[in-house]
Design a protein around this motif. Structure first.
Motif, PDB file in Angstrom:
ATOM      1  N   VAL A 168       2.218   3.803  12.550  1.00  0.00           N
ATOM      2  CA  VAL A 168       2.434   5.132  11.646  1.00  0.00           C
ATOM      3  C   VAL A 168       3.251   4.730  10.431  1.00  0.00           C
ATOM      4  CG1 VAL A 168       3.475   7.529  11.814  1.00  0.00           C
ATOM      5  CG2 VAL A 168       2.213   6.601  13.542  1.00  0.00           C
ATOM      6  N   LEU A 169       2.732   4.764   9.113  1.00  0.00           N
ATOM      7  CA  LEU A 169       3.420   4.771   8.020  1.00  0.00           C
ATOM      8  C   LEU A 169       3.621   5.757   7.532  1.00  0.00           C
ATOM      9  CD1 LEU A 169       0.868   1.737   6.869  1.00  0.00           C
ATOM     10  CD2 LEU A 169       2.867   1.431   8.131  1.00  0.00           C
ATOM     11  N   CYS A 170       5.205   6.185   7.391  1.00  0.00           N
ATOM     12  CA  CYS A 170       5.481   7.318   6.651  1.00  0.00           C
ATOM     13  C   CYS A 170       6.045   7.014   5.524  1.00  0.00           C
ATOM     14  CB  CYS A 170       6.670   7.813   7.427  1.00  0.00           C
ATOM     15  SG  CYS A 170       6.391   8.315   9.141  1.00  0.00           S
ATOM     16  N   THR A 171       5.437   7.806   4.371  1.00  0.00           N
ATOM     17  CA  THR A 171       5.912   7.721   3.165  1.00  0.00           C
ATOM     18  C   THR A 171       5.466   8.824   2.185  1.00  0.00           C
ATOM     19  OG1 THR A 171       5.543   6.248   1.083  1.00  0.00           O
ATOM     20  CG2 THR A 171       3.939   6.434   2.687  1.00  0.00           C
ATOM     21  N   ALA A 172       6.166   9.340   1.124  1.00  0.00           N
ATOM     22  CA  ALA A 172       5.976  10.081   0.372  1.00  0.00           C
ATOM     23  C   ALA A 172       5.140   9.660  -0.838  1.00  0.00           C
ATOM     24  CB  ALA A 172       7.083  10.940  -0.109  1.00  0.00           C
ATOM     25  N   THR A 173       5.151   8.190  -1.056  1.00  0.00           N
ATOM     26  CA  THR A 173       4.378   7.518  -2.237  1.00  0.00           C
ATOM     27  C   THR A 173       3.736   6.620  -1.515  1.00  0.00           C
ATOM     28  OG1 THR A 173       6.454   8.081  -3.677  1.00  0.00           O
ATOM     29  CG2 THR A 173       4.961   6.293  -4.276  1.00  0.00           C
ATOM     30  N   GLN A 174       2.416   6.769  -1.642  1.00  0.00           N
ATOM     31  CA  GLN A 174       1.711   5.745  -0.721  1.00  0.00           C
ATOM     32  C   GLN A 174       1.631   4.231  -1.426  1.00  0.00           C
ATOM     33  OE1 GLN A 174       0.016   5.904   2.098  1.00  0.00           O
ATOM     34  NE2 GLN A 174      -0.521   3.779   2.065  1.00  0.00           N
ATOM     35  N   PRO A 175       2.166   3.059  -0.925  1.00  0.00           N
ATOM     36  CA  PRO A 175       2.023   1.733  -1.381  1.00  0.00           C
ATOM     37  C   PRO A 175       0.813   1.337  -1.313  1.00  0.00           C
ATOM     38  CG  PRO A 175       3.133   1.664   0.685  1.00  0.00           C
ATOM     39  CD  PRO A 175       2.657   3.101   0.590  1.00  0.00           C
ATOM     40  N   GLU A 176       0.526   0.242  -2.297  1.00  0.00           N
ATOM     41  CA  GLU A 176      -0.693  -0.474  -2.300  1.00  0.00           C
ATOM     42  C   GLU A 176      -0.581  -1.602  -1.364  1.00  0.00           C
ATOM     43  OE1 GLU A 176      -4.324  -0.801  -3.456  1.00  0.00           O
ATOM     44  OE2 GLU A 176      -3.228   0.566  -4.584  1.00  0.00           O
ATOM     45  N   LEU A 177      -1.267  -1.074  -0.179  1.00  0.00           N
ATOM     46  CA  LEU A 177      -1.456  -2.241   0.838  1.00  0.00           C
ATOM     47  C   LEU A 177      -2.791  -2.689   1.377  1.00  0.00           C
ATOM     48  CD1 LEU A 177       0.320  -0.010   3.628  1.00  0.00           C
ATOM     49  CD2 LEU A 177       1.418  -1.909   2.028  1.00  0.00           C
ATOM     50  N   GLN A 178      -3.566  -2.467   0.327  1.00  0.00           N
ATOM     51  CA  GLN A 178      -5.186  -2.807   0.595  1.00  0.00           C
ATOM     52  C   GLN A 178      -5.482  -4.360  -0.487  1.00  0.00           C
ATOM     53  OE1 GLN A 178      -6.985   1.183   1.110  1.00  0.00           O
ATOM     54  NE2 GLN A 178      -7.560   0.300   3.059  1.00  0.00           N
ATOM     55  N   ASN A 179      -4.918  -3.992  -1.780  1.00  0.00           N
ATOM     56  CA  ASN A 179      -5.054  -4.947  -2.733  1.00  0.00           C
ATOM     57  C   ASN A 179      -4.244  -5.948  -2.837  1.00  0.00           C
ATOM     58  OD1 ASN A 179      -7.468  -3.332  -3.520  1.00  0.00           O
ATOM     59  ND2 ASN A 179      -6.459  -2.213  -5.047  1.00  0.00           N
ATOM     60  N   THR A 180      -4.052  -6.732  -1.642  1.00  0.00           N
ATOM     61  CA  THR A 180      -3.076  -7.904  -1.567  1.00  0.00           C
ATOM     62  C   THR A 180      -3.939  -8.909  -0.991  1.00  0.00           C
ATOM     63  OG1 THR A 180      -2.268  -6.983   0.658  1.00  0.00           O
ATOM     64  CG2 THR A 180      -1.113  -6.205  -1.213  1.00  0.00           C
ATOM     65  N   PRO A 181      -3.458 -10.134  -0.784  1.00  0.00           N
ATOM     66  CA  PRO A 181      -4.185 -11.097  -0.122  1.00  0.00           C
ATOM     67  C   PRO A 181      -4.393 -11.089   1.187  1.00  0.00           C
ATOM     68  CG  PRO A 181      -2.354 -12.181  -1.674  1.00  0.00           C
ATOM     69  CD  PRO A 181      -2.145 -10.439  -1.467  1.00  0.00           C
ATOM     70  N   ILE A 182      -3.634 -10.312   2.088  1.00  0.00           N
ATOM     71  CA  ILE A 182      -3.975  -9.881   3.261  1.00  0.00           C
ATOM     72  C   ILE A 182      -3.865  -8.368   3.363  1.00  0.00           C
ATOM     73  CG2 ILE A 182      -3.279 -10.179   5.646  1.00  0.00           C
ATOM     74  CD1 ILE A 182      -1.856 -12.719   5.096  1.00  0.00           C
ATOM     75  N   PRO A 183      -5.148  -7.600   3.229  1.00  0.00           N
ATOM     76  CA  PRO A 183      -5.004  -6.330   3.139  1.00  0.00           C
ATOM     77  C   PRO A 183      -4.684  -5.684   4.538  1.00  0.00           C
ATOM     78  CG  PRO A 183      -7.023  -6.848   2.931  1.00  0.00           C
ATOM     79  CD  PRO A 183      -6.250  -8.141   3.011  1.00  0.00           C
ATOM     80  N   VAL A 184      -4.182  -4.680   4.596  1.00  0.00           N
ATOM     81  CA  VAL A 184      -3.684  -3.904   5.757  1.00  0.00           C
ATOM     82  C   VAL A 184      -5.268  -3.283   6.207  1.00  0.00           C
ATOM     83  CG1 VAL A 184      -3.288  -1.671   5.018  1.00  0.00           C
ATOM     84  CG2 VAL A 184      -2.336  -2.512   7.219  1.00  0.00           C
ATOM     85  N   MET A 185      -5.585  -3.529   7.742  1.00  0.00           N
ATOM     86  CA  MET A 185      -6.725  -2.731   8.112  1.00  0.00           C
ATOM     87  C   MET A 185      -6.484  -1.237   8.677  1.00  0.00           C
ATOM     88  SD  MET A 185      -8.539  -5.401   7.489  1.00  0.00           S
ATOM     89  CE  MET A 185      -9.888  -5.127   8.046  1.00  0.00           C
ATOM     90  N   LEU A 186      -7.022  -0.482   7.778  1.00  0.00           N
ATOM     91  CA  LEU A 186      -6.573   1.265   7.996  1.00  0.00           C
ATOM     92  C   LEU A 186      -7.492   1.495   9.060  1.00  0.00           C
ATOM     93  CD1 LEU A 186      -5.476   2.505   4.653  1.00  0.00           C
ATOM     94  CD2 LEU A 186      -4.133   1.823   6.555  1.00  0.00           C
ATOM     95  N   GLY A 187      -7.023   2.377  10.152  1.00  0.00           N
ATOM     96  CA  GLY A 187      -8.164   3.061  10.988  1.00  0.00           C
ATOM     97  C   GLY A 187      -8.331   4.412  10.398  1.00  0.00           C
TER      98      GLY A 187
END
Length: 87
Positions: A38-57
């Motif tokens: 569970v990623l808690c944040t009020a400001t969504q960080p850029e986790l997918q446009n990186t060399p190793i993107p996070v695989m979101l469900g």
């Protein structure tokens, strides 16, 4: 840690140079170890446009039937007389 729930609060505060390493770890924990992340944040960080993107469900409800509990707290009723005639 296999099968556990991992909660990261204020995930946007992760330094950018560590995001790919974090993504790799989260991908492994969620995919191979069966963890729920569970990623808690009020400001969504850029986790997918990186060399190793996070695989979101797919998004999931954390609290089922969350609106049913609010009925007991209702104290007023709003009537929009601009769309219907007064009683």
């Amino acid at each position: 840690m296999a099968g556990s729930v991992i909660i990261l609060d204020e995930v946007q505060s992760i330094p950018p140079r560590f995001v790919s390493m974090l993504n790799a770890a989260l991908n492994f924990l969620a995919g191979a170890a069966g963890c729920t992340v569970v990623l808690c944040t009020a400001t969504q960080p850029e986790l997918q446009n990186t060399p190793i993107p996070v695989m979101l469900g797919s998004p999931a409800r954390m609290v089922p039937e969350e609106l049913s509990g609010f009925a007991g707290f209702r104290r007023n009723r709003i009537i929009d007389y601009t769309t219907q005639p007064p009683l």
